[in-house]
Design an enzyme around this catalytic site. Structure first.
Site, PDB file in Angstrom:
ATOM      1  N   LEU A 107     -17.493  16.034 -12.052  1.00  0.00           N
ATOM      2  CA  LEU A 107     -16.100  16.347 -12.003  1.00  0.00           C
ATOM      3  C   LEU A 107     -15.608  15.802 -13.477  1.00  0.00           C
ATOM      4  O   LEU A 107     -14.850  16.359 -14.065  1.00  0.00           O
ATOM      5  CB  LEU A 107     -15.602  16.315 -10.769  1.00  0.00           C
ATOM      6  CG  LEU A 107     -14.011  16.907 -10.648  1.00  0.00           C
ATOM      7  CD1 LEU A 107     -14.060  18.566 -11.317  1.00  0.00           C
ATOM      8  CD2 LEU A 107     -13.488  16.790  -9.424  1.00  0.00           C
TER       9      LEU A 107
ATOM     10  N   HIS B 284      21.821  13.343  -8.235  1.00  0.00           N
ATOM     11  CA  HIS B 284      21.150  12.755  -9.427  1.00  0.00           C
ATOM     12  C   HIS B 284      21.868  11.545  -9.693  1.00  0.00           C
ATOM     13  O   HIS B 284      22.831  11.104  -9.219  1.00  0.00           O
ATOM     14  CB  HIS B 284      21.378  13.934 -10.671  1.00  0.00           C
ATOM     15  CG  HIS B 284      20.787  15.014 -10.337  1.00  0.00           C
ATOM     16  ND1 HIS B 284      21.012  16.201 -11.101  1.00  0.00           N
ATOM     17  CD2 HIS B 284      19.717  15.751  -9.452  1.00  0.00           C
ATOM     18  CE1 HIS B 284      19.751  17.258 -10.656  1.00  0.00           C
ATOM     19  NE2 HIS B 284      19.231  16.726  -9.753  1.00  0.00           N
TER      20      HIS B 284
ATOM     21  N   GLY C  67     -16.508  11.689  -8.918  1.00  0.00           N
ATOM     22  CA  GLY C  67     -17.913  10.960  -9.580  1.00  0.00           C
ATOM     23  C   GLY C  67     -17.977  11.653 -10.826  1.00  0.00           C
ATOM     24  O   GLY C  67     -17.019  12.439 -11.563  1.00  0.00           O
TER      25      GLY C  67
ATOM     26  N   ALA D 196     -27.614   4.917  -7.796  1.00  0.00           N
ATOM     27  CA  ALA D 196     -28.419   6.320  -7.858  1.00  0.00           C
ATOM     28  C   ALA D 196     -28.093   7.197  -6.791  1.00  0.00           C
ATOM     29  O   ALA D 196     -27.696   8.276  -6.812  1.00  0.00           O
ATOM     30  CB  ALA D 196     -29.757   6.288  -8.177  1.00  0.00           C
TER      31      ALA D 196
ATOM     32  N   ARG E 229      -1.548   4.061   1.205  1.00  0.00           N
ATOM     33  CA  ARG E 229      -1.350   3.354   2.563  1.00  0.00           C
ATOM     34  C   ARG E 229      -0.651   2.152   1.932  1.00  0.00           C
ATOM     35  O   ARG E 229      -0.816   1.621   0.792  1.00  0.00           O
ATOM     36  CB  ARG E 229      -2.787   2.879   2.996  1.00  0.00           C
ATOM     37  CG  ARG E 229      -3.403   4.021   3.552  1.00  0.00           C
ATOM     38  CD  ARG E 229      -4.948   3.523   4.102  1.00  0.00           C
ATOM     39  NE  ARG E 229      -5.777   3.170   3.102  1.00  0.00           N
ATOM     40  CZ  ARG E 229      -6.694   3.856   2.386  1.00  0.00           C
ATOM     41  NH1 ARG E 229      -6.916   5.138   2.748  1.00  0.00           N
ATOM     42  NH2 ARG E 229      -7.512   3.198   1.303  1.00  0.00           N
TER      43      ARG E 229
ATOM     44  N   SER F  21     -21.011   3.810  -3.490  1.00  0.00           N
ATOM     45  CA  SER F  21     -20.001   3.427  -4.552  1.00  0.00           C
ATOM     46  C   SER F  21     -18.824   2.366  -4.017  1.00  0.00           C
ATOM     47  O   SER F  21     -18.164   1.996  -5.003  1.00  0.00           O
ATOM     48  CB  SER F  21     -19.474   4.585  -5.405  1.00  0.00           C
ATOM     49  OG  SER F  21     -18.598   5.304  -4.470  1.00  0.00           O
TER      50      SER F  21
ATOM     51  N   GLU G 118      23.418  10.569 -11.965  1.00  0.00           N
ATOM     52  CA  GLU G 118      24.849  10.389 -12.769  1.00  0.00           C
ATOM     53  C   GLU G 118      25.780  10.440 -11.628  1.00  0.00           C
ATOM     54  O   GLU G 118      26.814   9.845 -11.321  1.00  0.00           O
ATOM     55  CB  GLU G 118      25.241  11.702 -13.664  1.00  0.00           C
ATOM     56  CG  GLU G 118      24.311  11.646 -14.780  1.00  0.00           C
ATOM     57  CD  GLU G 118      23.044  12.669 -14.525  1.00  0.00           C
ATOM     58  OE1 GLU G 118      22.373  12.482 -13.405  1.00  0.00           O
ATOM     59  OE2 GLU G 118      22.900  13.446 -15.203  1.00  0.00           O
TER      60      GLU G 118
ATOM     61  N   ASP H  78     -18.863   9.982   0.151  1.00  0.00           N
ATOM     62  CA  ASP H  78     -17.820   8.741   0.430  1.00  0.00           C
ATOM     63  C   ASP H  78     -16.966   9.236   1.705  1.00  0.00           C
ATOM     64  O   ASP H  78     -16.406   8.298   2.367  1.00  0.00           O
ATOM     65  CB  ASP H  78     -17.093   8.600  -0.697  1.00  0.00           C
ATOM     66  CG  ASP H  78     -17.748   7.788  -1.669  1.00  0.00           C
ATOM     67  OD1 ASP H  78     -19.023   7.279  -1.639  1.00  0.00           O
ATOM     68  OD2 ASP H  78     -17.247   7.549  -2.858  1.00  0.00           O
TER      69      ASP H  78
HETATM   70  C1  AOF Z   1      19.565  14.818 -13.876  1.00  0.00           C
HETATM   71  N1  AOF Z   1      19.770  13.706 -13.478  1.00  0.00           N
HETATM   72  O1  AOF Z   1      18.852  12.387 -11.596  1.00  0.00           O
HETATM   73  C2  AOF Z   1      17.859  14.422 -12.114  1.00  0.00           C
HETATM   74  C3  AOF Z   1      17.989  15.471 -12.956  1.00  0.00           C
HETATM   75  O2  AOF Z   1      16.989  20.742  -7.751  1.00  0.00           O
HETATM   76  P1  AOF Z   1      18.063  19.998  -8.597  1.00  0.00           P
HETATM   77  O3  AOF Z   1      19.390  20.196  -8.224  1.00  0.00           O
HETATM   78  O4  AOF Z   1      17.815  18.328  -8.037  1.00  0.00           O
HETATM   79  O5  AOF Z   1      17.625  19.705 -10.022  1.00  0.00           O
HETATM   80  C4  AOF Z   1      16.569  19.344 -10.403  1.00  0.00           C
HETATM   81  C5  AOF Z   1      16.435  19.261 -12.066  1.00  0.00           C
HETATM   82  O6  AOF Z   1      17.438  18.639 -12.397  1.00  0.00           O
HETATM   83  C6  AOF Z   1      15.417  18.551 -12.489  1.00  0.00           C
HETATM   84  O7  AOF Z   1      14.197  19.546 -12.831  1.00  0.00           O
HETATM   85  C7  AOF Z   1      15.648  18.157 -13.789  1.00  0.00           C
HETATM   86  O8  AOF Z   1      15.750  19.274 -14.835  1.00  0.00           O
HETATM   87  C8  AOF Z   1      17.086  17.816 -13.548  1.00  0.00           C
HETATM   88  N2  AOF Z   1      16.980  16.372 -12.908  1.00  0.00           N
HETATM   89  N3  AOF Z   1      18.906  15.549 -13.778  1.00  0.00           N
HETATM   90  O9  AOF Z   1      20.562  14.981 -15.008  1.00  0.00           O
HETATM   91  C9  AOF Z   1      18.678  13.437 -12.405  1.00  0.00           C
HETATM   92  N4  AOF Z   1      16.921  14.165 -11.243  1.00  0.00           N
HETATM   93 ZN    ZN Z   2      22.018  16.489 -12.494  1.00  0.00          ZN
END
Ligand code: AOF
Ligand code: ZN
Length: 367
Positions: free
Chosen positions: A292, A44, A289, A158, A201, A162, A46, A194
């Site tokens: 939907l 993450h 389209g 018609a 890409r 598109s 942090e 289509d």
């Molecule tokens: C944070 N900092 O950069 C992210 C967070 O499966 P994990 O361990 O990666 O956990 C995913 C969960 O952690 C995600 O659903 C969200 O709640 C939190 N993500 N949290 O503090 C981060 N990516």
């Molecule tokens: Zn985290």
């Protein structure tokens, strides 16, 4: 926090299904480390930032765009790392909508004697992750409907032709919308006329292709449809129980999902819920389209529309954007809250949010 939000945006195309998160560590009014979440399963934001300072954070404030996690998911809790690094203060832009975390992260930090604040630039932080927030709070994806139209509001001739209404620049911009989406949905009409690829890409997504979704009530998708031969998965949602057709499409590479008995939900609601809950779809892009798109809008299922308006006129025989039940009085009109207008090459891009309250009147027609 502004800088942390900037950093989080770097993960726009790659963090899915995790949220985009940025982090800045500050000591004595100086940024000493930065981090952003790159990919699910990887550290993450942090942790990336703490890695830069050897996990020694005395007297340091952590600005992070989402509440630090206190749970063990694919990676260990960030709260442990922040506590062990002896961080002094944590400021989170918003509380994590993930029920596994929500509030527990900040509480854990506070109990460890760390100063904690939240809701700084929370609107900007929420804008980073509309789909993740929607999925966590409502078990539904955030639906963005992309439309290309003429100045007289028409999308296709018609007969259905598109292609190429808008410029190459607008089409490149659409690729960016696709790249940030977990899934791209279309209808059987578009498949038959289509034969679209619906792939990404020319944008680096770390090899990720959004899930492709076809809404096809009676299984008319041809086995030779182009997208079935492309990398990535294609799901076909149907109400048909025709075993032979199902088998043929499965052999061609599609996955068939029959939700013909959605209980209290409409079929479209059931499909969206399935995508959120079973496939972790955060942002869903609708490229379809008038049939939907009309049903999705009438069902109150579209959150945002992105319109590319090309400087052409197509006349009254060409198709409209949405097939909707006739609106009788002006008070029944569906209001859009325009967020942004911008020129993309020769085309005008209008991004607008749908007024949900007004679409509710159509809910009965939602399937
Ligand atoms: C944070 N900092 O950069 C992210 C967070 O499966 P994990 O361990 O990666 O956990 C995913 C969960 O952690 C995600 O659903 C969200 O709640 C939190 N993500 N949290 O503090 C981060 N990516
Ligand atoms: Zn985290």
């Amino acid at each position: 926090m502004s800088r942390a939000i900037q950093l989080a945006r770097r993960g726009l195309y790659s963090t899915d299904p995790n949220p985009r998160v940025g982090c800045v560590l500050v000591r004595e009014d100086t940024i000493i480390a930065e981090g952003w979440h790159q990919r699910a399963g990887e550290p993450h934001a942090e942790i990336i930032a703490l890695n830069h300072i050897g996990h020694v954070a005395d007297g340091t404030t952590c600005y992070v765009t989402l509440e630090p996690c206190a749970h063990r998911g694919r990676t260990p809790p960030c709260t442990d790392a922040l506590i062990n690094a002896n961080i002094e203060r944590v400021i989170a832009a918003m509380v994590d909508p993930n029920p596994e975390v929500s509030g527990k992260g900040l509480e854990t930090l506070q109990r460890a004697g760390i100063q904690v604040e939240h809701d700084l630039l929370s609107d900007q932080s929420r804008e980073l992750n509309p789909g993740f927030i929607r999925r966590m709070e409502s078990s539904m994806p955030y639906v963005r409907c992309k439309l290309a139209m003429s100045v007289d509001g028409r999308t296709a001739l018609a007969g259905g032709e598109s292609m190429w209404i808008t410029s190459a620049e607008a089409r490149a911009d659409v690729q960016r919308l696709r790249a940030r989406s977990s899934a791209i949905m279309t209808g059987i009409g578009t498949i038959l006329i289509d034969d679209p690829a619906l792939d990404v890409r020319g944008i680096e997504t770390g090899g990720k292709q959004p899930l492709r979704v076809i809404m096809d009530t009676v299984l008319r998708t041809p086995c030779r449809a182009k997208m079935l031969n492309l990398p990535g998965r294609t799901l076909i949602f149907t109400k048909s129980h025709d075993r032979k057709k199902q088998q043929a499409l499965q052999d061609a590479g599609a996955e068939i999902i029959n939700l013909s008995d959605p209980g209290k939900l409409t079929w479209l609601q059931a499909v969206l819920q399935h995508l959120a809950v079973e496939e972790e779809v955060n942002e869903l892009m609708l490229e379809a389209g008038a049939t939907l798109c009309g049903s999705m809008l009438a069902g109150g299922l579209i959150d945002e529309i992105v319109i590319y308006m090309a400087p052409v006129l197509m006349g009254q025989n060409a198709r409209p954007l949405f097939n909707l039940p006739a609106i009788q009085t002006m008070s029944d009109r569906i209001r859009l809250a325009t967020c942004e207008t911008r020129m993309i090459g020769k085309d005008l891009r209008i991004t607008a949010k749908i007024d949900k309250i007004k679409t509710n009147q159509y809910m009965v027609n939602g399937n």
